[in-house]
Design a protein around this motif. Sequence first.
Motif, PDB file in Angstrom:
ATOM      1  N   LEU A 262      -4.463 -31.929  18.774  1.00  0.00           N
ATOM      2  CA  LEU A 262      -4.040 -30.585  19.116  1.00  0.00           C
ATOM      3  C   LEU A 262      -5.242 -29.677  18.873  1.00  0.00           C
ATOM      4  O   LEU A 262      -5.672 -29.495  17.736  1.00  0.00           O
ATOM      5  CB  LEU A 262      -2.859 -30.167  18.252  1.00  0.00           C
ATOM      6  CG  LEU A 262      -2.182 -28.850  18.611  1.00  0.00           C
ATOM      7  CD1 LEU A 262      -1.655 -28.900  20.038  1.00  0.00           C
ATOM      8  CD2 LEU A 262      -1.050 -28.560  17.651  1.00  0.00           C
ATOM      9  N   ILE A 263      -5.800 -29.137  19.955  1.00  0.00           N
ATOM     10  CA  ILE A 263      -7.031 -28.355  19.875  1.00  0.00           C
ATOM     11  C   ILE A 263      -6.684 -26.888  19.661  1.00  0.00           C
ATOM     12  O   ILE A 263      -5.967 -26.282  20.460  1.00  0.00           O
ATOM     13  CB  ILE A 263      -7.878 -28.522  21.147  1.00  0.00           C
ATOM     14  CG1 ILE A 263      -8.100 -30.007  21.439  1.00  0.00           C
ATOM     15  CG2 ILE A 263      -9.201 -27.790  21.009  1.00  0.00           C
ATOM     16  CD1 ILE A 263      -8.798 -30.767  20.331  1.00  0.00           C
ATOM     17  N   GLU A 264      -7.208 -26.329  18.582  1.00  0.00           N
ATOM     18  CA  GLU A 264      -6.847 -24.968  18.193  1.00  0.00           C
ATOM     19  C   GLU A 264      -7.148 -23.951  19.291  1.00  0.00           C
ATOM     20  O   GLU A 264      -6.321 -23.084  19.599  1.00  0.00           O
ATOM     21  CB  GLU A 264      -7.592 -24.593  16.912  1.00  0.00           C
ATOM     22  CG  GLU A 264      -7.261 -23.211  16.389  1.00  0.00           C
ATOM     23  CD  GLU A 264      -7.828 -22.963  15.006  1.00  0.00           C
ATOM     24  OE1 GLU A 264      -8.369 -21.860  14.791  1.00  0.00           O
ATOM     25  OE2 GLU A 264      -7.726 -23.861  14.140  1.00  0.00           O
ATOM     26  N   GLU A 265      -8.322 -24.038  19.888  1.00  0.00           N
ATOM     27  CA  GLU A 265      -8.688 -23.072  20.928  1.00  0.00           C
ATOM     28  C   GLU A 265      -7.796 -23.210  22.164  1.00  0.00           C
ATOM     29  O   GLU A 265      -7.467 -22.215  22.813  1.00  0.00           O
ATOM     30  CB  GLU A 265     -10.154 -23.241  21.316  1.00  0.00           C
ATOM     31  CG  GLU A 265     -11.146 -22.854  20.225  1.00  0.00           C
ATOM     32  CD  GLU A 265     -11.436 -23.997  19.253  1.00  0.00           C
ATOM     33  OE1 GLU A 265     -12.377 -23.860  18.448  1.00  0.00           O
ATOM     34  OE2 GLU A 265     -10.723 -25.034  19.307  1.00  0.00           O
ATOM     35  N   ASN A 266      -7.413 -24.455  22.498  1.00  0.00           N
ATOM     36  CA  ASN A 266      -6.502 -24.648  23.628  1.00  0.00           C
ATOM     37  C   ASN A 266      -5.161 -23.967  23.374  1.00  0.00           C
ATOM     38  O   ASN A 266      -4.576 -23.351  24.275  1.00  0.00           O
ATOM     39  CB  ASN A 266      -6.264 -26.140  23.870  1.00  0.00           C
ATOM     40  CG  ASN A 266      -7.463 -26.823  24.490  1.00  0.00           C
ATOM     41  OD1 ASN A 266      -8.473 -26.182  24.758  1.00  0.00           O
ATOM     42  ND2 ASN A 266      -7.357 -28.123  24.696  1.00  0.00           N
ATOM     43  N   GLN A 312     -15.038 -28.033  18.557  1.00  0.00           N
ATOM     44  CA  GLN A 312     -16.282 -28.584  18.033  1.00  0.00           C
ATOM     45  C   GLN A 312     -16.024 -29.893  17.295  1.00  0.00           C
ATOM     46  O   GLN A 312     -16.754 -30.876  17.468  1.00  0.00           O
ATOM     47  CB  GLN A 312     -16.949 -27.570  17.099  1.00  0.00           C
ATOM     48  CG  GLN A 312     -18.295 -28.023  16.566  1.00  0.00           C
ATOM     49  CD  GLN A 312     -18.961 -26.953  15.715  1.00  0.00           C
ATOM     50  OE1 GLN A 312     -18.380 -25.908  15.448  1.00  0.00           O
ATOM     51  NE2 GLN A 312     -20.185 -27.216  15.286  1.00  0.00           N
ATOM     52  N   GLU A 313     -14.976 -29.924  16.489  1.00  0.00           N
ATOM     53  CA  GLU A 313     -14.637 -31.151  15.767  1.00  0.00           C
ATOM     54  C   GLU A 313     -14.256 -32.267  16.734  1.00  0.00           C
ATOM     55  O   GLU A 313     -14.653 -33.425  16.550  1.00  0.00           O
ATOM     56  CB  GLU A 313     -13.478 -30.876  14.805  1.00  0.00           C
ATOM     57  CG  GLU A 313     -13.846 -29.975  13.641  1.00  0.00           C
ATOM     58  CD  GLU A 313     -12.633 -29.521  12.849  1.00  0.00           C
ATOM     59  OE1 GLU A 313     -12.810 -29.110  11.690  1.00  0.00           O
ATOM     60  OE2 GLU A 313     -11.508 -29.570  13.402  1.00  0.00           O
ATOM     61  N   HIS A 314     -13.510 -31.912  17.770  1.00  0.00           N
ATOM     62  CA  HIS A 314     -13.069 -32.931  18.718  1.00  0.00           C
ATOM     63  C   HIS A 314     -14.235 -33.462  19.547  1.00  0.00           C
ATOM     64  O   HIS A 314     -14.309 -34.658  19.845  1.00  0.00           O
ATOM     65  CB  HIS A 314     -11.996 -32.346  19.636  1.00  0.00           C
ATOM     66  CG  HIS A 314     -11.288 -33.375  20.458  1.00  0.00           C
ATOM     67  ND1 HIS A 314     -10.516 -34.371  19.910  1.00  0.00           N
ATOM     68  CD2 HIS A 314     -11.246 -33.559  21.809  1.00  0.00           C
ATOM     69  CE1 HIS A 314     -10.019 -35.133  20.875  1.00  0.00           C
ATOM     70  NE2 HIS A 314     -10.451 -34.663  22.033  1.00  0.00           N
TER      71      HIS A 314
END
Length: 368
Positions: A262-266, A312-314
């Motif tokens: 689950l991508i925070e920015e998305n 960035q982490e992903h």
Amino acid sequence: MKIFVSSLVTGMEAERAAVVGAVRALGHDAVTAETFGARTDSPQVACLAGVRGSDCVVLVLCGRYGTKQPSGMSATHEEFREARDRRPLLAFVQDGIDREPDQEGFVAEVQKWQGGQFTERFSTADELRDAVTRALHRWELSTAVGAPDAVEMLARATGLLPSEERGFHNGVTTLAVAVVGGPRQSILRPVELEEGPLRRHLHQSGRFGETPIFVDAEGVESAIEAHAFVLSQSNRSVRLDEEGAIRIVLPLSEGRAGITALIEENLRETLVRALRFSSNLLEHIDNVHRLSHVAIAARINGAGGSSWRTRQEHAASPNQGSWNMHTDDRPPTALSPPSRPRAALRQQVDELAEDFTVLFRRQFKSAR
């Protein structure tokens, strides 16, 4: 009802008298700085308390900005800031005059917040009196059904959110956002939900609007469900009911080979898209703002044991993550207080999305 009159005092005696006359002619009480009398607190503290104690604020802007208070803003500017998140606000801007630079900025801020919905222009005191009379009458009609009930609105919003079956996961994480307006009332007739103009607008805005919801590669199905009209694609849908309540479902998941994240920015960008679409749709079906406030609730479904990550982490380790065959039936997320002025849906959409993202992050990580 109590109507607070906010403007410069010196040099605007005729305009203030016109507003007070319009307020009293409609049977309301005019609250002005001149009526406070001797008090132990400062005049501006008294005025801000008057704003909070009123049912509506009439703001009149001329060419002068006024003396700046310790806050760096004029008294009228402070009153606007106090009112905009708490009270209905009717703004009137004088035409055909030169404005001081600070006043130009103030007028621009008011018009941006109001979106032109409750902003009228005038040249003379007589024109102002007539404009205030019309605006107050429209406001009275919009509030005739009663005040917004934040608890009831939140209950309706959370009730619109779909839940997921435990143990079931279709491989896609979705975000559901419900926007409910108040005071509760009928906005659309049943026949309007089935007529062509509204359906065409939803199809057009859903595919090609400012914030499209649907993708071109797939057809859109339509259906009537009880008292609501629904447009849907796989993992995407828009639901609109007769009370103007809106629910939007959009996909969130990003991952591969069984590894989901689950991508925070998305999430934040999807929240912005859903809220902007809801704001535009509300303007289309209720451009006189009978629904003056909104309550927003949201839920993430299908996340299961997905990891919460930044882009960035992903990007640094796309193959690292977690997977859980069982989904978590997480409760809906809502703001506190749940009810906000409807203008916030348009003017504070980024802040709303950020706040919801933070709440989801807390919820998601606390479950780990």
